[in-house]
Motif scaffolding. Structure first.
Motif, PDB file in Angstrom:
ATOM      1  N   GLU A   1       6.540   9.195   8.997  1.00  0.00           N
ATOM      2  CA  GLU A   1       5.977   8.015   9.662  1.00  0.00           C
ATOM      3  C   GLU A   1       6.863   6.806   9.387  1.00  0.00           C
ATOM      4  OE1 GLU A   1       1.524   6.488  10.172  1.00  0.00           O
ATOM      5  OE2 GLU A   1       2.329   6.072   8.167  1.00  0.00           O
ATOM      6  N   ILE A   2       7.404   6.195  10.450  1.00  0.00           N
ATOM      7  CA  ILE A   2       8.256   5.031  10.292  1.00  0.00           C
ATOM      8  C   ILE A   2       7.402   3.759  10.301  1.00  0.00           C
ATOM      9  CG2 ILE A   2      10.282   6.138  11.316  1.00  0.00           C
ATOM     10  CD1 ILE A   2       9.617   4.648  13.916  1.00  0.00           C
ATOM     11  N   THR A   3       7.994   2.663   9.857  1.00  0.00           N
ATOM     12  CA  THR A   3       7.253   1.410   9.737  1.00  0.00           C
ATOM     13  C   THR A   3       6.816   0.887  11.102  1.00  0.00           C
ATOM     14  OG1 THR A   3       8.538   0.893   7.752  1.00  0.00           O
ATOM     15  CG2 THR A   3       7.326  -0.909   8.768  1.00  0.00           C
ATOM     16  N   ALA A   4       7.686   0.989  12.108  1.00  0.00           N
ATOM     17  CA  ALA A   4       7.313   0.505  13.439  1.00  0.00           C
ATOM     18  C   ALA A   4       6.086   1.227  13.972  1.00  0.00           C
ATOM     19  CB  ALA A   4       8.492   0.679  14.399  1.00  0.00           C
ATOM     20  N   LEU A   5       5.965   2.522  13.690  1.00  0.00           N
ATOM     21  CA  LEU A   5       4.786   3.265  14.126  1.00  0.00           C
ATOM     22  C   LEU A   5       3.547   2.805  13.365  1.00  0.00           C
ATOM     23  CD1 LEU A   5       3.426   5.516  15.707  1.00  0.00           C
ATOM     24  CD2 LEU A   5       4.079   7.106  13.881  1.00  0.00           C
TER      25      LEU A   5
ATOM     26  N   SER B   1       0.844  -1.195   0.000  1.00  0.00           N
ATOM     27  CA  SER B   1       0.000   0.000   0.000  1.00  0.00           C
ATOM     28  C   SER B   1       0.883   1.250   0.000  1.00  0.00           C
ATOM     29  CB  SER B   1      -0.910  -0.006   1.228  1.00  0.00           C
ATOM     30  OG  SER B   1      -0.149   0.075   2.419  1.00  0.00           O
ATOM     31  N   PRO B   2       0.399   2.339  -0.566  1.00  0.00           N
ATOM     32  CA  PRO B   2       1.240   3.555  -0.645  1.00  0.00           C
ATOM     33  C   PRO B   2       1.754   4.024   0.711  1.00  0.00           C
ATOM     34  CG  PRO B   2      -0.679   3.766  -2.066  1.00  0.00           C
ATOM     35  CD  PRO B   2      -0.881   2.512  -1.280  1.00  0.00           C
ATOM     36  N   ARG B   3       0.920   3.932   1.742  1.00  0.00           N
ATOM     37  CA  ARG B   3       1.362   4.388   3.065  1.00  0.00           C
ATOM     38  C   ARG B   3       2.447   3.480   3.613  1.00  0.00           C
ATOM     39  NH1 ARG B   3      -2.661   5.681   8.216  1.00  0.00           N
ATOM     40  NH2 ARG B   3      -1.021   6.420   9.660  1.00  0.00           N
ATOM     41  N   ALA B   4       2.317   2.166   3.410  1.00  0.00           N
ATOM     42  CA  ALA B   4       3.334   1.241   3.886  1.00  0.00           C
ATOM     43  C   ALA B   4       4.651   1.444   3.145  1.00  0.00           C
ATOM     44  CB  ALA B   4       2.854  -0.205   3.735  1.00  0.00           C
ATOM     45  N   VAL B   5       4.578   1.600   1.836  1.00  0.00           N
ATOM     46  CA  VAL B   5       5.801   1.800   1.045  1.00  0.00           C
ATOM     47  C   VAL B   5       6.494   3.091   1.458  1.00  0.00           C
ATOM     48  CG1 VAL B   5       6.681   2.218  -1.287  1.00  0.00           C
ATOM     49  CG2 VAL B   5       4.960   0.446  -0.906  1.00  0.00           C
ATOM     50  N   ALA B   6       5.706   4.138   1.720  1.00  0.00           N
ATOM     51  CA  ALA B   6       6.302   5.405   2.174  1.00  0.00           C
ATOM     52  C   ALA B   6       6.997   5.222   3.518  1.00  0.00           C
ATOM     53  CB  ALA B   6       5.224   6.478   2.285  1.00  0.00           C
ATOM     54  N   SER B   7       6.404   4.412   4.402  1.00  0.00           N
ATOM     55  CA  SER B   7       7.039   4.181   5.705  1.00  0.00           C
ATOM     56  C   SER B   7       8.330   3.386   5.546  1.00  0.00           C
ATOM     57  CB  SER B   7       6.077   3.455   6.644  1.00  0.00           C
ATOM     58  OG  SER B   7       5.927   2.093   6.282  1.00  0.00           O
TER      59      SER B   7
ATOM     60  N   ALA C   1      -2.826  -7.144   9.447  1.00  0.00           N
ATOM     61  CA  ALA C   1      -2.069  -6.104   8.747  1.00  0.00           C
ATOM     62  C   ALA C   1      -0.809  -5.742   9.511  1.00  0.00           C
ATOM     63  CB  ALA C   1      -2.945  -4.865   8.550  1.00  0.00           C
ATOM     64  N   ALA C   2      -0.910  -5.662  10.843  1.00  0.00           N
ATOM     65  CA  ALA C   2       0.267  -5.365  11.647  1.00  0.00           C
ATOM     66  C   ALA C   2       1.328  -6.444  11.481  1.00  0.00           C
ATOM     67  CB  ALA C   2      -0.124  -5.238  13.121  1.00  0.00           C
ATOM     68  N   ALA C   3       0.902  -7.714  11.492  1.00  0.00           N
ATOM     69  CA  ALA C   3       1.853  -8.816  11.311  1.00  0.00           C
ATOM     70  C   ALA C   3       2.464  -8.800   9.913  1.00  0.00           C
ATOM     71  CB  ALA C   3       1.160 -10.150  11.567  1.00  0.00           C
ATOM     72  N   ALA C   4       1.679  -8.469   8.918  1.00  0.00           N
ATOM     73  CA  ALA C   4       2.188  -8.441   7.539  1.00  0.00           C
ATOM     74  C   ALA C   4       3.261  -7.360   7.390  1.00  0.00           C
ATOM     75  CB  ALA C   4       1.040  -8.196   6.568  1.00  0.00           C
ATOM     76  N   ILE C   5       2.984  -6.169   7.894  1.00  0.00           N
ATOM     77  CA  ILE C   5       3.959  -5.080   7.774  1.00  0.00           C
ATOM     78  C   ILE C   5       5.193  -5.378   8.618  1.00  0.00           C
ATOM     79  CG2 ILE C   5       4.334  -2.615   8.191  1.00  0.00           C
ATOM     80  CD1 ILE C   5       1.315  -2.220   7.711  1.00  0.00           C
ATOM     81  N   ALA C   6       4.988  -5.940   9.817  1.00  0.00           N
ATOM     82  CA  ALA C   6       6.130  -6.293  10.661  1.00  0.00           C
ATOM     83  C   ALA C   6       6.991  -7.370  10.013  1.00  0.00           C
ATOM     84  CB  ALA C   6       5.641  -6.766  12.026  1.00  0.00           C
ATOM     85  N   SER C   7       6.371  -8.260   9.247  1.00  0.00           N
ATOM     86  CA  SER C   7       7.141  -9.315   8.587  1.00  0.00           C
ATOM     87  C   SER C   7       8.107  -8.748   7.555  1.00  0.00           C
ATOM     88  CB  SER C   7       6.203 -10.322   7.919  1.00  0.00           C
ATOM     89  OG  SER C   7       5.520  -9.748   6.817  1.00  0.00           O
ATOM     90  N   VAL C   8       7.768  -7.612   6.976  1.00  0.00           N
ATOM     91  CA  VAL C   8       8.678  -6.979   6.020  1.00  0.00           C
ATOM     92  C   VAL C   8       9.961  -6.542   6.740  1.00  0.00           C
ATOM     93  CG1 VAL C   8       8.988  -5.033   4.427  1.00  0.00           C
ATOM     94  CG2 VAL C   8       6.798  -6.242   4.529  1.00  0.00           C
ATOM     95  N   LEU C   9       9.801  -5.937   7.913  1.00  0.00           N
ATOM     96  CA  LEU C   9      10.978  -5.568   8.699  1.00  0.00           C
ATOM     97  C   LEU C   9      11.775  -6.804   9.105  1.00  0.00           C
ATOM     98  CD1 LEU C   9       9.673  -2.766  11.100  1.00  0.00           C
ATOM     99  CD2 LEU C   9      11.122  -2.493   9.088  1.00  0.00           C
TER     100      LEU C   9
END
Length: 273
Positions: free
Chosen positions: A223-227, A49-55, A240-248
């Motif tokens: 906005e950082i990814t952890a936030l 998503s655009p917001r996730a990629v920006a983070s 969604a939180a787990a998916a974004i955290a998995s990228v990190l």
């Protein structure tokens, strides 16, 4: 029968493996399973998503800048602490470990107070048109502050163990100070530098408490990814939180794997030399 280095080896190994499984492996498995509960399409839609990629962009770029700064400043600080004796050296050496002992939230509040427009540093920088707080520069400052000890503490012991005879031999052969550093000292420091850089970068990627106070937390800007993961948790969107955290998580694993490969290569080169 050869004596064991550690008494009760099997018991020690069992306790260690149990601790690793309970504290490290199980949470990671839970994260992976939670992210895997999404279908491939939903997973990709969330992490791209655009917001996730920006983070991701904000986090990785700021972490890279902070790590680069720490590479040079941390090496210089480790050099001074290991090679020179001066009044207050013990105090400076203790201050290096301050980010380890200081709660990250306290560090974030302190940095914000210092670099805000009315703060000690911010009041001097603001008339010059340099704004630190609530900008990506503030994120870099927070990341650099919390991750600096990783480079200093990995490089400093190696510098202290380097035999001065190696430098004296190089100087006796006509080597300049720059040549001695680049061709004698730096190759010996490479494995430690790689380890420090990887740990510093990984810490910067996952830093949260020190950043949220000074960043401003503007989506698509500071906005950082952890936030973003934290926001999704507050919205009870655990998948969604787990998916974004998995990228990190994947990024950290890949970075550590590449760093370990480079370390092993540097060690083999040093041993052959």
């Amino acid at each position: 029968m050869k004596n064991r280095v550690l008494p009760g080896f099997h018991l020690s190994l069992g306790v260690t493996l149990f601790y690793v499984a309970l504290i490290i492996v199980l949470p990671l498995i839970a994260l992976v399973f939670k992210a895997a509960s999404l279908g491939p399409y939903d997973y990709w839609a969330i992490i791209s998503s655009p917001r996730a990629v920006a983070s991701y962009r904000v986090t990785v770029l700021c972490a890279a800048v902070a790590t680069t700064f720490n590479l040079f400043f941390g090496l210089a600080l480790a050099w001074v602490l290991s090679r020179y004796r001066f009044p207050g050296r013990r105090i400076v050496d203790a201050i290096v470990d301050l980010p380890f002992a200081l709660p990250t939230a306290v560090a974030g509040i302190s940095l914000t107070t210092l670099f805000a427009p009315g703060g000690w540093f911010g009041g001097f920088l603001d008339p010059l048109g340099i704004q630190v707080a609530y900008t990506p520069i503030g994120i870099v400052v927070a990341m650099a502050f919390t991750s600096l000890p990783f480079i200093v503490r990995t490089v400093q012991p190696v510098l202290e163990e380097i035999d001065p005879a190696l430098e004296e031999a190089a100087q006796s052969l006509g080597g300049t100070d720059r040549e001695v550093f680049c061709r004698v000292i730096l190759p010996l420091l490479k494995p430690a530098l790689l380890a420090g850089v990887s740990l510093s970068f990984a810490r910067s990627l996952g830093e949260f408490g020190a950043i949220i106070f000074i960043a401003g937390n503007q989506p698509f800007h500071t906005e950082i990814t952890a936030l973003l993961v934290f926001i999704r948790l507050e919205e009870y969107d655990y998948q969604a939180a787990a998916a974004i955290a998995s990228v990190l998580l994947i990024t950290a694993f890949v970075m550590l794997a590449v760093t370990n490969a480079l370390q092993n290569r540097a060690l083999r080169y040093t041993e052959r030399g």
